[in-house]
Each structure stands twice: as structure tokens, then as C-alpha cells.
Design a protein around this motif. Structure first.
Motif, PDB file in Angstrom:
ATOM      1  N   ASP A  83      10.906  31.097 117.652  1.00  0.00           N
ATOM      2  CA  ASP A  83      11.195  29.692 117.347  1.00  0.00           C
ATOM      3  C   ASP A  83      10.172  29.139 116.356  1.00  0.00           C
ATOM      4  O   ASP A  83       8.991  29.501 116.361  1.00  0.00           O
ATOM      5  CB  ASP A  83      11.159  28.864 118.638  1.00  0.00           C
ATOM      6  N   ALA A  84      10.632  28.224 115.501  1.00  0.00           N
ATOM      7  CA  ALA A  84       9.751  27.636 114.489  1.00  0.00           C
ATOM      8  C   ALA A  84       8.598  26.858 115.114  1.00  0.00           C
ATOM      9  O   ALA A  84       7.539  26.696 114.485  1.00  0.00           O
ATOM     10  CB  ALA A  84      10.559  26.723 113.569  1.00  0.00           C
ATOM     11  N   ALA A  85       8.771  26.381 116.346  1.00  0.00           N
ATOM     12  CA  ALA A  85       7.720  25.595 117.008  1.00  0.00           C
ATOM     13  C   ALA A  85       6.671  26.460 117.679  1.00  0.00           C
ATOM     14  O   ALA A  85       5.659  25.934 118.168  1.00  0.00           O
ATOM     15  CB  ALA A  85       8.347  24.656 118.042  1.00  0.00           C
ATOM     16  N   PHE A  86       6.864  27.776 117.699  1.00  0.00           N
ATOM     17  CA  PHE A  86       5.952  28.641 118.463  1.00  0.00           C
ATOM     18  C   PHE A  86       4.514  28.620 117.934  1.00  0.00           C
ATOM     19  O   PHE A  86       3.567  28.539 118.738  1.00  0.00           O
ATOM     20  CB  PHE A  86       6.487  30.071 118.501  1.00  0.00           C
ATOM     21  N   LEU A 109      -0.347  30.541 111.590  1.00  0.00           N
ATOM     22  CA  LEU A 109      -1.126  29.569 112.359  1.00  0.00           C
ATOM     23  C   LEU A 109      -1.889  28.624 111.434  1.00  0.00           C
ATOM     24  O   LEU A 109      -1.969  27.422 111.681  1.00  0.00           O
ATOM     25  CB  LEU A 109      -2.124  30.289 113.273  1.00  0.00           C
ATOM     26  N   SER A 110      -2.455  29.157 110.369  1.00  0.00           N
ATOM     27  CA  SER A 110      -3.256  28.327 109.467  1.00  0.00           C
ATOM     28  C   SER A 110      -2.402  27.320 108.714  1.00  0.00           C
ATOM     29  O   SER A 110      -2.929  26.335 108.184  1.00  0.00           O
ATOM     30  CB  SER A 110      -4.010  29.209 108.473  1.00  0.00           C
ATOM     31  N   GLN A 148      -1.314  19.144 111.769  1.00  0.00           N
ATOM     32  CA  GLN A 148      -1.713  18.380 112.950  1.00  0.00           C
ATOM     33  C   GLN A 148      -0.506  17.693 113.580  1.00  0.00           C
ATOM     34  O   GLN A 148      -0.398  17.617 114.811  1.00  0.00           O
ATOM     35  CB  GLN A 148      -2.779  17.353 112.572  1.00  0.00           C
ATOM     36  N   ALA A 149       0.416  17.230 112.753  1.00  0.00           N
ATOM     37  CA  ALA A 149       1.621  16.581 113.282  1.00  0.00           C
ATOM     38  C   ALA A 149       2.459  17.560 114.097  1.00  0.00           C
ATOM     39  O   ALA A 149       3.037  17.189 115.133  1.00  0.00           O
ATOM     40  CB  ALA A 149       2.446  16.001 112.136  1.00  0.00           C
ATOM     41  N   GLU A 150       2.529  18.828 113.672  1.00  0.00           N
ATOM     42  CA  GLU A 150       3.299  19.827 114.421  1.00  0.00           C
ATOM     43  C   GLU A 150       2.644  20.128 115.761  1.00  0.00           C
ATOM     44  O   GLU A 150       3.336  20.329 116.772  1.00  0.00           O
ATOM     45  CB  GLU A 150       3.434  21.100 113.585  1.00  0.00           C
TER      46      GLU A 150
END
Length: 458
Positions: free
Chosen positions: A281-284, A409-410, A414-416
Motif C-alpha cells: 500500500d502507498a501508505a506503508f 522512506l526518505s 511530514q503530512a503523510e
């Protein structure tokens, strides 16, 4: 439950640590070694990588296990225990000799979804290791005497394991969240184990250990293309169409946190769980960083407050873990009985604070460096690279996932991370258990919304 008041537990911003240390730059990401990704004639997918850092080859393999009845989980345990204890061609001592004469190793394990094996061998003895792998997959006998001895060994191991507090907590958590059938797949009952017969094990082997859908990873000092050609011949005898390896979907988690009574216990186990999104998932990536900031490493908020500042927990952490077909966020803490209610209150307080005081860029950056550094260190060895490749294959991720994920990860904003916090870290979204002395804990934990489960005494 009373209106939440974080001040009750003294939870608040963590004082900044005076820093005279140099800035730590972003951990470099290792590139993938030369890889051959191929499917053999019998359906086994082979990923062979050339990494000659030592004259060794690391081997990892996995065979998909079809959906099993609850009582078949015990037979699968015995099957794993007897795979390397003799075949129609090689007796047990001959199998051991082929490995030990070269300093090679081979270990078999199982989960609810996969039978896995891992081996290590000098490159010159790869053929001997693979001959043992072929024997165990194709011709393992599961003799009556070996099955009987395996039952006894496993029964002793299960008895010892069930006496361990962390095992009790794990089984109780899965039972509470997903039902007893899910827990039994991980740890069968002693009665199921003692009733396993050699005929059942052989039948399970014939039905489950099929090449189609299986994966094999080899990393080390070898020629990948030559190795694939060798394996196509060496594993040619292993045939058979696979049975769909699908697990019954887990039910939705049971809401709420329950207190389970363990009479006169001097220590309590706190376990909270909620399901999240798959790794694809894109949110992972944002979820990974939010989890690390919360409790995922030694400088995380929860560890700093609960263990370092307050000294209330013997161990405390959060982590992402696989539970059958789900990826879950797990929060764990072990605390003395007299400190349990306060420890649980601080965990809730820190979950609230994660939303009220979202992770700063400094916290996100530190979590990113830690997570990327751990992954990069694991990839620096042949063994770590082999395990990372196997994990990617089993999770249907790109084979270079471990190498590219630190860069992903990099790129997380911050919003995500704040969105991940709001989505996955609400205290009310967790299910869980507290195992401890209910005579001491029921009243203070009830004030925090924990219900006493009088039917679940230890």
C-alpha cells in the motif's frame, strides 16, 4: 470511561537531549547484486544472486501450504520435524553426513502459510546441500519411529513454551482478536499433536509439498545462470500441481481490551493490536515511520517515557507483524503488577499525544535513519540478502524491495506521517489484552476502559 486526561500519567513532551554529537547523514542504500530470476520446468521460481563476499552460498526456500483444517496444524509441525530424518535413499545419518562433512547447515520451519527452509554451504558443496533438499522434498519417509520421537519432542517443547509469559500473551491476544482457530494454527493443542500418525504426515506431505508456487533463493559465491541450470536438473524429480495456498480470511478484530486473570502474578503483559494496510500500500512507508517514532526503537516516544523516564516496564515496544492474511500494528509492554495500570495509562496517553503533538521533522528524520540503517546493515551479508529476497517473494513485492525501500522512506513527507498517525494510532481502534492479577488490577484498569474477562483465567 472518564474523559481522557494525559496529565494523570505525567505524559508530556520529552525533553530534548543535549547534543554534542555530529550529524548523522542518510544511510547509503546498497544496490542489488547481479541476479537471475527464472522459473524452472517444474514451476519453482528461482532467484539467484552473485555476491562473492565469502566463499559461501546462502539458500532460502519456501513451499506454499494450502488451507489446512485446525487439527492438521499439528501434523504439519511433525512433518517439519521429520523432513530431514531420512528418505527412501538417504538415511538420517547419511543426510547429516552430507551436510556436516562440508560444514553445511539446513533448517526447516513452518508458518500458517509456508513451509520454509534455510541453508548455508561452502560454494563447492552446493550440490551436496541441494541433494539433501531434493531428498527431503521428494522422498522423505516420515518413518513410524521418527514420527513417534518427533511427537514426544514437540510435546515437551510445546509444554515448555506454554509456560512462558510471552507465549501465553501471544496466544491469548490472537484468541481474543481473531478467535481460537487462528491461535491453534500457530500453536496446536497437545491432544492434536499426540494423535498425529505417520500415515497422516505422509499424506500431508504428498498433498502440500508441491513445486508449483514454491520459491528458492541462492545468494553467494556462485554463477547464477549456471546454478539455475543445475537446479532445473537437480529438482527435476519434484513434480506435481499445487493446491491453492489460501488461508481463510481472518474475521474482524474483536473491539476492546480485556483483563485476563492470572492469580498471584507479580508481572503483567499488555498487548494491543490493530490491523493496518499491506506492505504494498502507498501508505506503508509513512506507517513505518509513524510506528518507529511511537515505539519502534530505543529513542522512540513510548520507550523513552515508559522505560527510560518512568522505569515502569521491563520491556516495551511497538512493531509491525504479519498475522495470517493481515499486517498488524502491535504494542507490547511487560510491567510489574503494581505498575500495570499506570503503564497502560501511559501507553494510551502516548497514543493520544501522537495525534495531539504529531511527529516533528527531527523525529521523522531520526526514525528514517534508524530504519534505513537497520535494513542496510542486514543487506550487507549474504545471509541477510538471501532472507530479504525471500521475504520480498513471499509478500509479492519487487525483489529489490529491501534495497529501494530506504529511499522510499526518505521521500515520505511530514503530512503523510501525520495522516498515518490519524489513521492507525487512535487508541479506540486497538483490540487487546492485559494478563495479570485481576484482584489487584480490575478496579484501576476498569477506570481506563479495560473489561475483566472472568471466563479467561490462566
Amino acid at each position: 470511561m472518564n474523559e481522557w486526561n494525559p496529565a494523570r500519567f505525567g505524559s508530556g513532551p520529552i525533553p530534548a537531549v543535549a547534543s554534542g554529537l555530529p550529524h548523522v547523514g542518510f544511510t547509503p542504500v546498497l544496490s542489488m547484486p547481479p541476479v537471475v530470476d527464472s522459473v524452472l520446468a517444474n514451476g519453482v521460481r528461482v532467484v539467484a544472486a552473485h555476491r562473492p563476499s565469502s566463499p559461501m552460498v546462502e539458500v532460502r526456500g519456501a513451499v506454499p501450504i494450502p488451507s489446512l483444517a485446525t487439527d492438521e496444524a499439528a501434523a504439519l509441525m511433525v512433518l517439519c520435524e521429520t523432513l530431514l530424518r531420512g528418505s527412501a535413499i538417504l538415511a538420517h545419518d547419511e543426510m547429516e553426513a552430507r551436510l556436516s562433512d562440508h560444514g553445511a547447515t539446513l533448517v526447516v520451519q513452518r508458518s500458517a502459510r509456508w513451509l520454509t527452509f534455510s541453508g548455508s554451504t561452502p560454494a563447492s558443496a552446493l550440490g551436496d546441500l541441494m541433494s539433501v533438499v531434493t531428498e527431503m522434498l521428494v522422498r522423505a519417509e516420515h518413518a513410524e519411529t521418527e514420527v513417534a520421537q518427533a511427537r514426544l519432542r514437540l510435546a515437551r517443547q510445546l509444554s515448555l513454551a506454554r509456560a512462558q509469559p510471552h507465549v501465553v500473551a501471544e496466544q491469548s491476544l490472537i484468541t481474543h482478536c481473531f478467535g481460537p482457530a487462528a491461535a491453534m494454527r500457530d500453536m496446536p493443542s497437545g491432544a492434536d499433536l499426540t494423535s498425529v500418525t505417520a500415515d497422516q504426515v505422509r499424506a500431508l506431505h504428498a498433498r502440500c509439498l508441491r513445486p508449483e508456487g514454491a520459491v528458492l533463493v541462492l545468494v553467494g559465491d556462485h554463477d547464477p545462470e549456471r546454478t539455475v541450470r543445475f537446479l532445473d536438473s537437480a529438482l527435476g524429480e519434484w513434480r506435481g500441481a499445487s493446491v491453492p495456498a489460501t488461508l481463510p480470511a481472518l474475521p474482524s478484530t474483536v473491539p476492546g481490551v480485556r483483563l485476563q486473570h492470572r492469580p498471584d502474578s507479580v508481572q503483567s503483559q499488555i498487548r494491543l493490536l490493530r490491523c493496518t494496510v499491506p506492505r504494498s500500500d502507498a501508505a506503508f512507508p509513512a506507517l513505518c515511520l509513524a510506528e518507529a517514532v511511537f515505539g519502534g526503537y530505543f529513542s522512540s516516544r513510548l520507550v523513552t517515557v515508559l522505560r527510560e523516564r518512568e522505569g515502569l516496564a521491563y520491556r516495551v515496544s511497538s512493531r509491525l507483524r504479519d498475522t495470517a492474511d493481515r499486517l498488524s500494528l502491535l504494542v507490547e509492554a511487560d510491567s510489574a503488577t503494581e505498575a500495570t495500570a499506570r503503564s497502560y495509562g501511559i501507553i494510551l496517553s502516548e497514543l493520544h499525544r501522537l495525534s495531539d503533538d504529531p511527529p516533528s521533522m527531527e523525529e521523522i528524520g531520526a526514525a528514517c535513519q534508524y530504519t534505513a540503517g537497520v535494513m542496510t546493515m542486514s543487506l550487507s551479508s549474504q545471509s541477510g540478502m538471501a532472507s530479504a529476497l525471500l521475504t520480498a517473494l513471499l509478500l509479492n513485492l519487487p525483489i529489490d524491495h529491501a534495497c529501494t525501500f530506504p529511499r522510499r522512506l526518505s521521500d515520505v513527507s511530514q503530512a503523510e506521517v501525520r495522516e498515518a498517525v490519524n489513521t492507525f494510532f487512535s487508541p479506540d481502534s486497538f483490540s487487546g489484552i492485559v494478563i495479570g492479577d485481576a484482584q489487584v488490577l480490575s478496579a484501576p484498569l476498569a477506570d481506563l476502559g479495560v473489561q475483566f474477562d472472568s471466563n479467561a483465567a490462566m
